[in-house]
Structure formats: C-alpha cells, structure tokens
Design a protein around this motif. Structure first.
Motif, short mmCIF file in Angstrom:
data_model
loop_
_atom_site.label_atom_id
_atom_site.label_comp_id
_atom_site.label_asym_id
_atom_site.label_seq_id
_atom_site.Cartn_x
_atom_site.Cartn_y
_atom_site.Cartn_z
N SER A 133 53.96 48.37 -15.54
CA SER A 133 53.38 47.34 -16.40
C SER A 133 53.90 45.96 -16.01
CB SER A 133 53.73 47.64 -17.86
OG SER A 133 55.12 47.58 -18.06
N SER A 134 53.06 44.98 -16.21
CA SER A 134 53.43 43.61 -15.82
C SER A 134 54.12 42.88 -16.97
CB SER A 134 52.20 42.84 -15.38
OG SER A 134 51.22 42.85 -16.39
N LYS A 163 56.10 47.14 -8.58
CA LYS A 163 55.08 46.14 -8.88
C LYS A 163 53.89 46.81 -9.54
CE LYS A 163 56.30 43.64 -4.64
NZ LYS A 163 55.78 43.10 -3.35
N PRO A 164 53.11 46.07 -10.31
CA PRO A 164 51.91 46.69 -10.92
C PRO A 164 50.99 47.35 -9.90
CG PRO A 164 52.36 44.59 -11.95
CD PRO A 164 53.33 44.71 -10.79
N THR A 209 53.15 54.45 -13.46
CA THR A 209 52.49 53.29 -14.04
C THR A 209 53.49 52.16 -14.18
OG1 THR A 209 50.97 54.72 -15.27
CG2 THR A 209 51.14 52.42 -15.96
N THR A 249 51.09 51.12 -9.13
CA THR A 249 50.53 52.09 -10.07
C THR A 249 49.55 53.02 -9.37
OG1 THR A 249 50.81 50.61 -11.97
CG2 THR A 249 49.15 52.36 -12.15
N GLN A 290 58.54 49.01 -16.35
CA GLN A 290 58.16 47.60 -16.25
C GLN A 290 58.31 47.10 -14.82
OE1 GLN A 290 60.55 45.48 -19.17
NE2 GLN A 290 58.90 45.62 -20.67
N ALA A 291 57.57 46.07 -14.50
CA ALA A 291 57.67 45.46 -13.18
C ALA A 291 59.12 45.08 -12.89
CB ALA A 291 56.77 44.24 -13.09
#
Length: 120
Positions: free
Chosen positions: A119-120, A86-87, A117, A90, A13-14
């Motif tokens: 995710s936001s 941060k997204p 990867t 990715t 996750q972010a």
C-alpha cells in the motif's frame, strides 16, 4: 508427488519488508534451479529472481538492490527477502523449481502462489 508450498505473503506499507519461503517436498533426486516469479493483474508472469543449485543468483532490474534470493539445500527451501517494497511490487508471487528424477529426466513445478500487496 512433488509439491512446492509458499508462505510469507501479506499486506505491507510502502518501504516495508516481507520474506517469502517456498518449501519442496516429495520424491526426487535433486533440485536444480529455483526461482520466484510474479504476476500482477492484467500483466504477464515475470521472473523476479533465480538461483542455481550452486548459489549463483540473477535478478530482474526492477528489484536489484532491494530483493535477495537464497536457498537452503538441506531444507529444500528457497527464500525471497523483499526490502524497500513499492506499490508496483504488488502481485501474486510464485515459486518455481526444476527437479531431477534419476539421471535423465527433469521437470518444472510451480507453487500455488502467495499474494503480496504493498500500500502507498
């Protein structure tokens, strides 16, 4: 035959963290510069961070203060500690290293890549 094997990618996750590792194996005289690159879909591969054999580091502006590159010369391994992800981080992350073979011949090798990867 020289190989670079990466590990440590994944989904986060972010704001989270990941640590990438890249271990070199094979027959060579020494490892010179090592670095991490990344390539996002539809974009060119870009340098994220580099480190010389003496430990001097360099970072892309986009990751300064968040990512840290380091190496363990005894283990022929380079690491990338990624914090505050941060997204836009990715991408597929690739390890690169320049190897010396004897006194005059050098050659760059790439790892197979590891997906990160965020995710936001």
């Amino acid at each position: 035959q020289v190989q670079l094997v990466e590990s440590g990618g994944g989904l986060v996750q972010a704001g989270g963290s990941l640590r990438l590792s890249c271990a070199a194996s094979g027959r060579f005289s020494r490892i010179n510069d090592m670095g991490w690159y990344r390539q996002a879909p539809g974009k060119q591969r870009e340098l994220v961070a580099g480190i010389t054999s003496g430990g001097t580091t360099d970072y892309a502006d986009s990751v300064k203060g968040r990512f840290t590159i380091s190496r363990d010369n005894a283990k022929n391994t380079v690491y990338l500690q990624m914090n505050g992800l941060k997204p836009e981080d990715t991408a597929i992350y690739y390890c690169n290293a320049q190897f010396s073979f004897g006194s005059y011949f050098t050659h760059d090798y790439w790892g197979q890549g590891t997906q990160v990867t965020v995710s936001s």
